[in-house]
Design an enzyme around this catalytic site. Structure first.
Site, PDB file in Angstrom:
ATOM      1  N   ARG A 148      -1.593  12.485  10.179  1.00 45.35           N
ATOM      2  CA  ARG A 148      -0.332  13.210  10.466  1.00 45.35           C
ATOM      3  C   ARG A 148      -0.188  14.412   9.569  1.00 45.35           C
ATOM      4  O   ARG A 148      -0.613  14.373   8.420  1.00 45.35           O
ATOM      5  CB  ARG A 148       0.866  12.303  10.199  1.00 45.35           C
ATOM      6  CG  ARG A 148       1.039  11.370  11.299  1.00 45.35           C
ATOM      7  CD  ARG A 148       2.358  10.657  11.337  1.00 45.35           C
ATOM      8  NE  ARG A 148       2.217   9.808  12.479  1.00 45.35           N
ATOM      9  CZ  ARG A 148       2.515   8.523  12.518  1.00 45.35           C
ATOM     10  NH1 ARG A 148       3.071   7.949  11.471  1.00 45.35           N
ATOM     11  NH2 ARG A 148       2.291   7.835  13.591  1.00 45.35           N
ATOM     12  N   SER A 175       6.135   7.445  13.074  1.00 42.13           N
ATOM     13  CA  SER A 175       6.097   6.145  12.419  1.00 42.13           C
ATOM     14  C   SER A 175       6.800   5.037  13.190  1.00 42.13           C
ATOM     15  O   SER A 175       7.605   5.277  14.087  1.00 42.13           O
ATOM     16  CB  SER A 175       6.740   6.322  11.054  1.00 42.13           C
ATOM     17  OG  SER A 175       7.313   5.139  10.612  1.00 42.13           O
ATOM     18  N   ASP A 231       3.450  -0.937  11.574  1.00 47.66           N
ATOM     19  CA  ASP A 231       2.995   0.384  11.169  1.00 47.66           C
ATOM     20  C   ASP A 231       2.366   1.027  12.395  1.00 47.66           C
ATOM     21  O   ASP A 231       1.655   0.365  13.154  1.00 47.66           O
ATOM     22  CB  ASP A 231       1.963   0.283  10.046  1.00 47.66           C
ATOM     23  CG  ASP A 231       1.700   1.655   9.445  1.00 47.66           C
ATOM     24  OD1 ASP A 231       2.296   1.967   8.403  1.00 47.66           O
ATOM     25  OD2 ASP A 231       0.909   2.427  10.039  1.00 47.66           O
ATOM     26  N   ASP A 260       0.796  -1.232   0.000  1.00 49.88           N
ATOM     27  CA  ASP A 260       0.000   0.000   0.000  1.00 49.88           C
ATOM     28  C   ASP A 260       0.827   1.280   0.000  1.00 49.88           C
ATOM     29  O   ASP A 260       0.426   2.300  -0.525  1.00 49.88           O
ATOM     30  CB  ASP A 260      -0.930   0.021   1.241  1.00 49.88           C
ATOM     31  CG  ASP A 260      -0.163  -0.193   2.548  1.00 49.88           C
ATOM     32  OD1 ASP A 260       1.067  -0.326   2.514  1.00 49.88           O
ATOM     33  OD2 ASP A 260      -0.813  -0.233   3.613  1.00 49.88           O
ATOM     34  N   HIS A 261       2.036   1.245   0.568  1.00 46.63           N
ATOM     35  CA  HIS A 261       2.776   2.498   0.760  1.00 46.63           C
ATOM     36  C   HIS A 261       3.542   2.955  -0.475  1.00 46.63           C
ATOM     37  O   HIS A 261       3.918   4.114  -0.564  1.00 46.63           O
ATOM     38  CB  HIS A 261       3.764   2.355   1.920  1.00 46.63           C
ATOM     39  CG  HIS A 261       3.146   2.534   3.269  1.00 46.63           C
ATOM     40  ND1 HIS A 261       2.169   1.705   3.751  1.00 46.63           N
ATOM     41  CD2 HIS A 261       3.359   3.464   4.233  1.00 46.63           C
ATOM     42  CE1 HIS A 261       1.820   2.110   4.964  1.00 46.63           C
ATOM     43  NE2 HIS A 261       2.518   3.172   5.271  1.00 46.63           N
ATOM     44  N   ARG A 296       8.770   2.980  11.507  1.00 41.78           N
ATOM     45  CA  ARG A 296       9.870   2.528  10.633  1.00 41.78           C
ATOM     46  C   ARG A 296      11.163   2.328  11.412  1.00 41.78           C
ATOM     47  O   ARG A 296      11.694   3.253  12.011  1.00 41.78           O
ATOM     48  CB  ARG A 296      10.054   3.501   9.459  1.00 41.78           C
ATOM     49  CG  ARG A 296      10.440   4.896   9.845  1.00 41.78           C
ATOM     50  CD  ARG A 296      10.356   5.862   8.660  1.00 41.78           C
ATOM     51  NE  ARG A 296       8.968   6.213   8.404  1.00 41.78           N
ATOM     52  CZ  ARG A 296       8.540   7.435   8.047  1.00 41.78           C
ATOM     53  NH1 ARG A 296       9.409   8.403   7.851  1.00 41.78           N
ATOM     54  NH2 ARG A 296       7.269   7.668   7.846  1.00 41.78           N
TER      55      ARG A 296
HETATM   56  C1  MIC Z   1       3.252   6.671   8.484  1.00 37.47           C
HETATM   57  O1  MIC Z   1       2.055   6.909   8.529  1.00 37.47           O
HETATM   58  O2  MIC Z   1       4.120   7.442   8.923  1.00 37.47           O
HETATM   59  C2  MIC Z   1       3.701   5.354   7.870  1.00 37.47           C
HETATM   60  C3  MIC Z   1       4.356   5.651   6.597  1.00 37.47           C
HETATM   61  O3  MIC Z   1       2.571   4.540   7.646  1.00 37.47           O
HETATM   62  C4  MIC Z   1       4.648   4.678   8.868  1.00 37.47           C
HETATM   63  C5  MIC Z   1       5.257   3.431   8.377  1.00 37.47           C
HETATM   64  C6  MIC Z   1       6.421   3.613   7.473  1.00 37.47           C
HETATM   65  O4  MIC Z   1       7.209   4.540   7.639  1.00 37.47           O
HETATM   66  O5  MIC Z   1       6.605   2.775   6.578  1.00 37.47           O
HETATM   67  C7  MIC Z   1       3.994   4.375  10.220  1.00 37.47           C
HETATM   68  O6  MIC Z   1       3.042   5.016  10.573  1.00 37.47           O
HETATM   69  O7  MIC Z   1       4.495   3.510  10.951  1.00 37.47           O
HETATM   70 FE1  SF4 Z   2      -0.645   4.945   5.004  1.00 35.98          FE
HETATM   71 FE2  SF4 Z   2       0.473   5.658   7.327  1.00 35.98          FE
HETATM   72 FE3  SF4 Z   2      -0.937   7.397   5.865  1.00 35.98          FE
HETATM   73 FE4  SF4 Z   2      -2.174   5.438   7.038  1.00 35.98          FE
HETATM   74  S1  SF4 Z   2      -1.075   7.095   8.057  1.00 35.98           S
HETATM   75  S2  SF4 Z   2      -2.532   6.132   4.942  1.00 35.98           S
HETATM   76  S3  SF4 Z   2      -0.704   3.769   6.889  1.00 35.98           S
HETATM   77  S4  SF4 Z   2       0.996   6.433   5.302  1.00 35.98           S
END
Ligand code: MIC
Ligand code: SF4
Length: 755
Positions: free
Chosen positions: A448, A643, A160, A95-96, A645
């Site tokens: 976010r 995140s 995630d 998805d990302h 990550r």
């Molecule tokens: C996000 O919303 O910041 C992400 C991208 O979903 C991250 C995961 C990632 O960095 O791959 C998260 O929320 O953990």
């Molecule tokens: Fe994707 Fe993270 Fe955004 Fe949700 S908050 S849509 S999991 S990047």
């Protein structure tokens, strides 16, 4: 059927006895959170009271979920763990990595082509080890999990931070780094600091423009981005029972923004309705059988102050819509105060883009309520003044809302449907003109809004609100518009008002989908080959990190003293860097490039102590590494917020940073650092942050007697010959100290499976 009914049955079979034993052990009524945690203790029955916020406890989660951008590293680690199959049901979701540029179809085709190597890798590893695989286009991990796997009373971890979304169905669902997922998939216990508990009592009922999103926007304003750290938030009360299951999911999802370990609602009729509507009547029937265990005890909810560490009460009948931002999700503005805030702060009032959908807010209810506004716009001859995009959370939702005509309604208003993916939420938005860096405003129904997150432009002021408010603002094209009180001038020159949004919790004709996008793994994957091209720039097999040298550390340089907000987006930026998520060396070239250097207020410019000149952070650290010199990173409050990550922990580890010393950490990041064998330290006296100077070098003492609960000392040697011995705290338990000594948790697993 993709969910595992037998596994759920087993959880429910053991739950009553475990809850009874726990109630006896602690000798008082239990919250829902405690019931589920006690039912998932690794060692069976609770025989002691765990210290909230202090003791580490081993758990046995039921499931693991991973998304493509984090699964690569999680699975590269799992491949070294020596197992032939995953020990618990696990899934991967693509998805990302899908860029949002033109629209769903074209963007998905481009992604499938551009990410072929990574998708093939993830598909073959999944096939080999028995992991369910959700193809690109199937949807965003959290929505797919809610529709298929989440169940009341279960426990899941996911790579995630928004994994808590599943709390909307009454599951304890916690965001973790890939190394934690690797442990659980390898059949090992999963350790968590037993959380403190925040109870949120919801009274009254939502109406008009207010929606579930406003509950969490308000809670974020009360608790701030760090107020939930090491806490689980449990929602209860008649107001909680009045919210749709997907609305509950929205609230739990965005609980990540207050740093909460997770959030949860008790099992109720709304959750049962959603389970039945998504093909899981059997799960609802099983849950009905043990319903009393799937909610907190009556005494707890009658006297919450006695059982929760903190209690918040919100009356939904009085809750106004909220708009949070810019640049941080906890700056909460009630709608009635927002226009004034925009004017007083000089934020651009003209709205450029409104984006709805995402993992947080793309339920049938969300889309239908927003579509009711889009329809009004068309009927009342209003043209949307801002651009407007829709990101469906899953193919099932997309297919269903298309069938029911909502996508056409959005198109009539000028909306563009993007792929069922993260897209614009995480820097995967090829926004035209963003490179010019102009000051502008956008509003999203995501969760976010850190600087640069959506489009890479530091001057984009991003605000977060409900899909309804985003849609109304997009129609008005103006952030000072208040749909409750204001009128708009339509194309015929008449003043018209938007009526309150109307929608449906569930589709009257049921959900439908042609190809949900699921690929089951081979029954026996032992013959499946997983290939990683050694010349690949996107995938790299992992080399074990070196063990601790057995001595105190000295001669460490200061890499950066980061000032203010330093989220994982600052430490390991997403957007264009997402393509290197499976290649540790290449992604390390983004290390801390977004962090602000406290000595020159600039991003990605630090003094190289070997040459005295200023350079980029990754290049400077590579110079230290080449010279065989370690370094430390100093940071402010809530370092590593955001995140899950683990790249934000693995990159410094890979490049030779030895310790991260900050005022406070966000939970997932702190654990990720420990797992990778780094030192995660906090100032015992926060004011000591000010003692760190640009030319300092450091020693860290106390490591040879590294003990839980005993502080260490960081000595800052200043260029003028003076020094400061700074007392630093840590939260390592014995096992975590062993991770540090071994050079990372994976080295220990590897050893145990080899031996
Ligand atoms: C996000 O919303 O910041 C992400 C991208 O979903 C991250 C995961 C990632 O960095 O791959 C998260 O929320 O953990
Ligand atoms: Fe994707 Fe993270 Fe955004 Fe949700 S908050 S849509 S999991 S990047």
């Amino acid at each position: 059927m993709v969910f595992d009914l037998d596994m759920i049955k087993k959880v429910y079979e053991r739950m009553p006895a475990r809850v009874a034993a726990a109630r006896k052990a602690v000798n008082r009524p239990l919250t829902l959170t405690e019931k589920i945690l006690y039912a998932h203790l690794w060692q069976g029955d609770a025989n002691e009271t765990y210290g909230r916020g202090t003791s580490y406890v081993d758990f046995a989660p039921d499931r693991v979920a991973m998304q493509d951008a984090t699964a690569q590293m999680a699975l590269l680690q799992f491949m070294q763990a020596g197992r032939s199959q995953v020990a618990v049901p696990s899934t991967v979701h693509c998805d990302h990595l899908i860029q949002a540029k033109i629209g769903a179809e074209a963007d998905l085709a481009t992604a499938v082509d551009k990410n072929k190597e990574v998708y093939d890798f993830l598909a073959s590893v999944s096939n080999k080890y028995g992991i369910g695989f959700w193809k690109a286009g199937a949807g965003i991990i959290h929505q797919v999990v809610l529709e298929n796997y989440a169940f009341p009373g279960g426990m899941m971890i996911g790579t995630d931070s928004h994994t808590p979304n599943a709390g909307g169905l009454g599951m304890i669902a916690i965001g973790v780094g890939g190394a934690d997922a690797c442990d659980v998939m390898a059949g090992l216990p999963w350790e968590l600091k037993f959380p403190k508990l925040i109870g949120v009592k919801l009274t009254g009922k939502l109406s008009g423009w207010s929606s579930p999103k406003d509950v969490i926007l308000k809670v974020a304003g009360i608790l701030t981005v760090k107020g939930g750290t090491d806490h689980i938030v449990e929602y209860f009360g008649e107001g909680a029972r009045s919210l749709s299951a997907t609305g509950k999911g929205t609230i739990c999802n965005m609980g990540a923004e207050i740093g909460a370990t997770t959030s949860i609602f008790g099992y109720d009729d709304k959750i049962a309705t959603y389970l039945k509507g998504t093909g899981r009547a059997d799960v609802a029937a099983l849950a009905d059988g043990i319903a009393a265990h799937l909610t907190g005890d009556d005494e707890v909810y009658a006297n919450p102050a006695q059982y929760f560490d903190q209690v918040i009460e919100i009356n939904l009948s009085e809750l106004e819509p909220h708009i949070n931002g810019p640049f941080t999700p906890d700056l909460a503005w009630p709608l009635s105060k927002f226009a004034q805030a925009v004017k007083e702060n000089g934020w651009p009032a003209k709205l450029e883009v409104g984006l709805i959908g995402s993992c947080t807010n793309s339920s049938y209810e969300d889309i239908s309520r927003s579509a009711s506004l889009a329809k009004q716009a068309v009927d009342k001859k209003l043209k949307a003044k801002a651009e407007f995009t829709i990101t469906p959370g899953s193919e099932q939702v997309r297919y269903t809302v298309e069938r029911d005509g909502f996508l056409d309604t959005f198109a009539d208003m000028g909306g563009v449907v993007l792929a069922n993916a993260c897209g614009p939420c995480i820097g995967q938005w090829a926004r035209h003109g963003a490179e010019k860096g102009e000051k502008n405003s956008i509003i999203t129904s995501f969760n976010r809004n850190f600087a640069k997150r959506a489009d890479g432009n530091p001057n984009t002021h991003a605000f977060v609100a409900s899909p309804e408010i985003v849609t109304a603002f997009a129609i008005a094209g103006d952030l000072t518009f208040n749909p409750v009180t204001d009128t708009l001038i339509n194309e015929a020159g008449q003043a018209v008002k938007l009526d309150e949004p109307q929608g449906y919790e569930m589709p009257a004709k049921g959900f439908a989908v042609e190809d949900a996008g699921y690929q089951a793994p081979a029954a026996n994957g032992s013959k499946v080959q997983v290939l990683v091209d050694p010349k690949s720039e996107r995938l790299q097999l992992l080399d074990p990190f070196a063990a601790w040298e057995g001595t105190d550390l000295s001669g460490l340089k200061l890499l950066i003293k980061a000032k203010g907000k330093c989220t994982t987006d600052h430490i390991s930026m997403a957007g264009p860097w997402l393509r290197y998520r499976g290649h540790l060396d290449n992604i390390s070239n983004n290390l801390l490039i977004g962090a602000i250097n406290a000595f020159n207020d600039t991003a990605n410019s630090v003094k190289n102590q070997l040459t005295g000149s200023y350079g980029e952070v990754p290049a400077t650290q590579r110079a230290y590494k080449a010279a065989g010199i370690g370094s430390i990173v100093v940071g402010d409050e809530n370092y590593g917020e955001g995140s899950s990550r683990e790249h934000a922990a693995m990159e410094p580890r890979h490049l030779g940073v030895r310790a991260i010393l900050v005022k406070s950490f966000a939970r997932i990041h702190e654990t990720n650092l420990k797992k990778q064998g780094m030192l995660a330290l906090t100032f015992a006296n926060k004011a000591d942050y000010d003692k760190i100077r640009e030319d300092d070098h450091f020693s860290i003492t106390g490591l040879t007697s590294f003990t839980p609960g005993q502080p260490l000392t960081v000595v800052a040697h200043h260029a003028d010959g003076s020094s400061d011995a700074i007392v630093v705290n840590h939260s390592y338990n014995q096992q975590q100290i062993e991770w540090f000594q071994a050079g990372g948790a994976l080295n220990i697993i590897r050893r145990s499976f080899a031996g």
